[in-house]
Write an enzyme that holds these catalytic residues in place. Structure first.
Site, mmCIF file in Angstrom:
data_model
loop_
_atom_site.group_PDB
_atom_site.id
_atom_site.type_symbol
_atom_site.label_atom_id
_atom_site.label_comp_id
_atom_site.label_asym_id
_atom_site.label_seq_id
_atom_site.Cartn_x
_atom_site.Cartn_y
_atom_site.Cartn_z
ATOM 1 N N GLU A 1 -6.577 -8.095 -0.651
ATOM 2 C CA GLU A 1 -7.024 -8.159 0.744
ATOM 3 C C GLU A 1 -8.481 -7.769 0.868
ATOM 4 O OE1 GLU A 1 -4.873 -5.619 3.422
ATOM 5 O OE2 GLU A 1 -2.954 -6.051 2.487
ATOM 6 N N GLU B 1 0.820 -1.223 0.000
ATOM 7 C CA GLU B 1 0.000 0.000 0.000
ATOM 8 C C GLU B 1 0.852 1.270 0.000
ATOM 9 O OE1 GLU B 1 -2.946 -0.323 3.137
ATOM 10 O OE2 GLU B 1 -4.229 -1.494 1.821
HETATM 11 C C1 GLA Z 1 -4.182 -2.785 4.827
HETATM 12 C C2 GLA Z 1 -2.806 -3.391 4.940
HETATM 13 C C3 GLA Z 1 -2.770 -4.618 5.792
HETATM 14 C C4 GLA Z 1 -3.658 -4.482 6.995
HETATM 15 C C5 GLA Z 1 -5.051 -4.154 6.561
HETATM 16 C C6 GLA Z 1 -6.034 -4.063 7.702
HETATM 17 O O1 GLA Z 1 -4.872 -3.161 3.713
HETATM 18 O O2 GLA Z 1 -2.239 -3.674 3.699
HETATM 19 O O3 GLA Z 1 -1.431 -4.828 6.182
HETATM 20 O O4 GLA Z 1 -3.155 -3.464 7.827
HETATM 21 O O5 GLA Z 1 -5.035 -2.910 5.921
HETATM 22 O O6 GLA Z 1 -7.327 -3.764 7.243
#
Ligand code: GLA
Ligand code: ZN
Length: 666
Positions: free
Chosen positions: A304, A148
């Site tokens: 995710e 991210e």
């Molecule tokens: C983000 C991060 C993860 C985690 C999630 C929690 O997407 O990439 O490492 O922290 O949020 O929702």
């Protein structure tokens, strides 16, 4: 390039947080849910490089070995998104300087200055070692670079790099002064080192406002490019040792900070993290998937989502029974080829200990969440590769442009509540409600394959976009735009000569003034057929040039002037919507657009269900989803077909309960 032959189902897995006896238990439990993939090593830098000179891959070797033995698809993180403490201690410059000008110390994650040469050096070293060690493992399916990417840094190194970036862009200081209109407020600069970063100590007035949008927009471009250089550095290090495994980094939907269309060109595939809140409209969730699909005009990876709840929202509601399944198929319906969770086992400490996981704190498979994860996993496994890499086609294109996003939201006036993504969403929502598929496209896309191009609040018109839109409409296309379009060039200087500037000929209107309405204010309007509506936010005062009026304001001092117009231009049409319309009025205009352009929904029948379509090797698949609160009848065109998920025949009497999902072959 290696291609994954099955749908990845798994997610972020951190066995390094647990003893090895737990790993075996994980493998046993995951098998019951047909889990076949694991994203590992995302935040393990401190573990695999305990000090400047020592690398220690023992534990990672064991994890990779175990997952390979179990025939997992490994999504291998490069571990660079959280810096080890020793690096901060020895080289404080690796940390970021924030918007307030404060140098950050060791803490949190996503904390590296992108222009720190020390950071870059250690990143390159680590990533080369990882690629050399694991790149030829056939179970490594995808490289997951960093995590991210986002945020910004305002340190001295970034400032120096920014000046170099500007020199490349403008060549001369005179060109820069002109681009930023630096005669305003006596800002003229004579040397490159007089330029300072636009944080709150400089030209920023707050995080979202600035005295010089030209400068602040350039800084956003520079930040996006700096982080992209970080990504490319890692990518190129991987490629020295591994030429065949696809490389991605996980994106964040409509995240403002990075020009994702530019990023996608450097990535083998797009992946992203989807975290709607309890009250996010399903149309908005779909929008973000379509945006991510649009980046490369290709299926994407869902990297995710949570199996149950988050921890970082204000209200972290549970997913209701059936919601996980419906939400997952919506993701697939809009272009995903994977379903992956954050996280596989719920961590026991740190701020994410209340974040949902496949295995919860109880540590067993006897949970509601696990049963739902397993039901979905078995269903996806049974589908095999039927819909893998299936394509989506659309007649409607929605332009999304990050430069425009930044410029529109920096602009001082006319109305602070004007937000880019909200504007995009209201147009998207119309098509979503009608089950009309939409492609998100960049400003420089090939428009010719679409019947309709929609570009709401196209505030910034740059390069040859206006000419290309004219070509598109002249040869029969339908273009829809709105107030606050055609106003500025790439540096946020106004296109003089009357709004909407370069779009004036195409729209056939001259906008003389732009009124702002406070939240409690409304204008009333009447369409030519006498339908009444209201407008808010912004009101253009329009003069017709070649266009025809669709209706007029009925109050305020500009009563009788048009609020929306249509202009015949060559073989096609341009719709100009000069005010923020209420939903029914916008629906009316866009229905008119679809009639003009002969755009039809995915299925002809009216339904409250979400119906989407993907195609593969001459076969078509309908995804039918119920996101309403009530049971809905089956659209009759599907009666007599079979639901591929439950292998059940559908009849005229079939109904869909809330969160029900059907997958039907055309
Ligand atoms: C983000 C991060 C993860 C985690 C999630 C929690 O997407 O990439 O490492 O922290 O949020 O929702
Ligand atoms: Zn920096």
């Amino acid at each position: 390039m290696k291609e994954v032959q099955r749908m990845l189902y798994g997610g972020d897995y951190n066995p390094n947080q647990w003893g090895e006896e737990i790993w075996a238990e994980d493998m046993r439990i995951f098998k019951q849910a047909a889990i076949n993939s694991a994203t590992i090593n995302v935040f393990s830098w401190a573990k695999i490089q305990p000090s400047e000179e020592i690398y220690d891959f023992d534990q990672l070797d064991k994890i990779v070995e175990m997952l390979s033995k179990e025939n997992y698809e490994i999504v291998l993180g490069t571990a660079t998104a959280a810096l080890p403490a020793w690096m901060f201690k020895k080289y404080p410059e690796v940390g970021r300087v924030d918007f307030e000008g404060r140098r950050h110390r060791f803490g949190q994650r996503h904390n590296a200055c992108p222009n720190s040469l020390v950071y870059q050096k250690y990143v390159a070293r680590l990533v080369e070692k990882l690629a050399e060690r694991y790149g030829d493992n056939p179970n490594v399916a995808v490289w997951h670079v960093n995590n991210e990417y986002g945020g910004e840094c305002y340190c001295e190194n970034c400032e120096k790099a920014f000046r170099v970036w500007l020199q490349n862009k403008y060549q001369t200081i005179e060109a820069l002064n002109a681009a930023w209109n630096f005669d305003f407020w006596g800002h003229t600069v004579y040397e490159w080192d007089e330029i300072v970063v636009p944080n709150v100590l400089g030209d920023a007035m707050s995080y979202d406002s600035t005295a010089f949008a030209g400068l602040s927009i350039d800084y956003r471009r520079f930040v996006s490019d700096s982080l992209l250089e970080n990504f490319k550095l890692e990518r190129d290090c991987i490629r020295k040792f591994d030429q065949s495994t696809p490389i991605t980094t996980n994106m964040m939907g409509s995240y403002k900070g990075l020009d994702y269309f530019k990023w996608a060109k450097e990535m083998d595939l797009v992946s992203w993290d989807s975290y709607p809140s309890y009250n996010t409209p399903w149309s908005y969730v779909a929008l973000t998937h379509d945006l991510m699909r649009g980046l490369k005009d290709q299926p994407f990876m869902l990297m995710e989502m949570t199996p149950s709840q988050q921890n970082w929202q204000p209200y972290n509601s549970l997913k209701k029974p059936g919601q996980l399944r419906a939400q997952s198929y919506q993701t697939v319906a809009h272009g995903a080829d994977t379903i992956q969770y954050f996280q596989m086992r719920r961590t026991k400490g740190g701020c994410e200990k209340f974040h949902g996981a496949v295995i919860e704190h109880v540590g067993t498979e006897n949970t509601r969440v696990f049963r739902e994860v397993a039901e979905l996993g078995l269903e996806l496994a049974a589908l095999q590769d039927k819909i893998l890499d299936a394509k989506t086609t659309s007649d409607v294109a929605l332009v999304f442009d990050w430069d425009n996003y930044w410029a529109l939201e920096y602009t001082s006036g006319p109305n602070k509540d004007l937000k880019y993504v909200d504007q995009i969403h209201q147009f998207y929502r119309y098509f979503y409600d009608q089950n009309i598929s939409v492609d998100f496209v960049p400003f420089d896309a090939d428009f010719s394959k679409y019947k309709v191009v929609v570009a709401p609040v196209l505030y910034m018109i740059k390069e040859d976009m206006a000419e290309r839109l004219e070509d598109f409409v002249a040869s029969g296309g339908t273009f829809v735009t709105t107030f606050m379009s055609g106003i500025v060039d790439q540096s946020d200087n106004v296109h003089l000569g009357g709004y909407p500037g370069p779009l004036r000929k195409l729209a056939g209107v001259w906008v003389e003034e732009i009124d702002a309405l406070a939240p409690e204010q409304r204008n009333t309007i009447m369409f030519n057929d006498e339908t009444i509506g209201t407008t808010s936010l912004v009101s253009d005062i329009i003069h017709l040039e070649a266009a025809q009026s669709l209706g007029a304001y009925t109050d305020n001092f500009y009563a009788t002037t048009p609020f929306a117009t249509i202009n015949k231009f060559g073989e096609g049409h341009t719709y100009y919507i000069g005010a923020q319309l209420d939903q029914a009025s916008l629906t009316k205009v866009l229905t008119n657009v679809c009639t003009t352009a002969a755009v039809t929904p995915t299925i002809a029948e009216k339904t409250a269900l979400e119906v989407s379509y993907r195609e593969k090797a001459g076969k078509g698949f309908y995804f039918i989803l119920n996101f309403t609160q009530e049971t809905q009848p089956l659209p009759q065109i599907f009666a007599g077909k079979v639901d591929l998920l439950k292998n059940q025949a559908l009849t005229q009497e079939t109904t869909l309960a809330p969160f029900a999902v059907l997958l039907v072959e055309a």
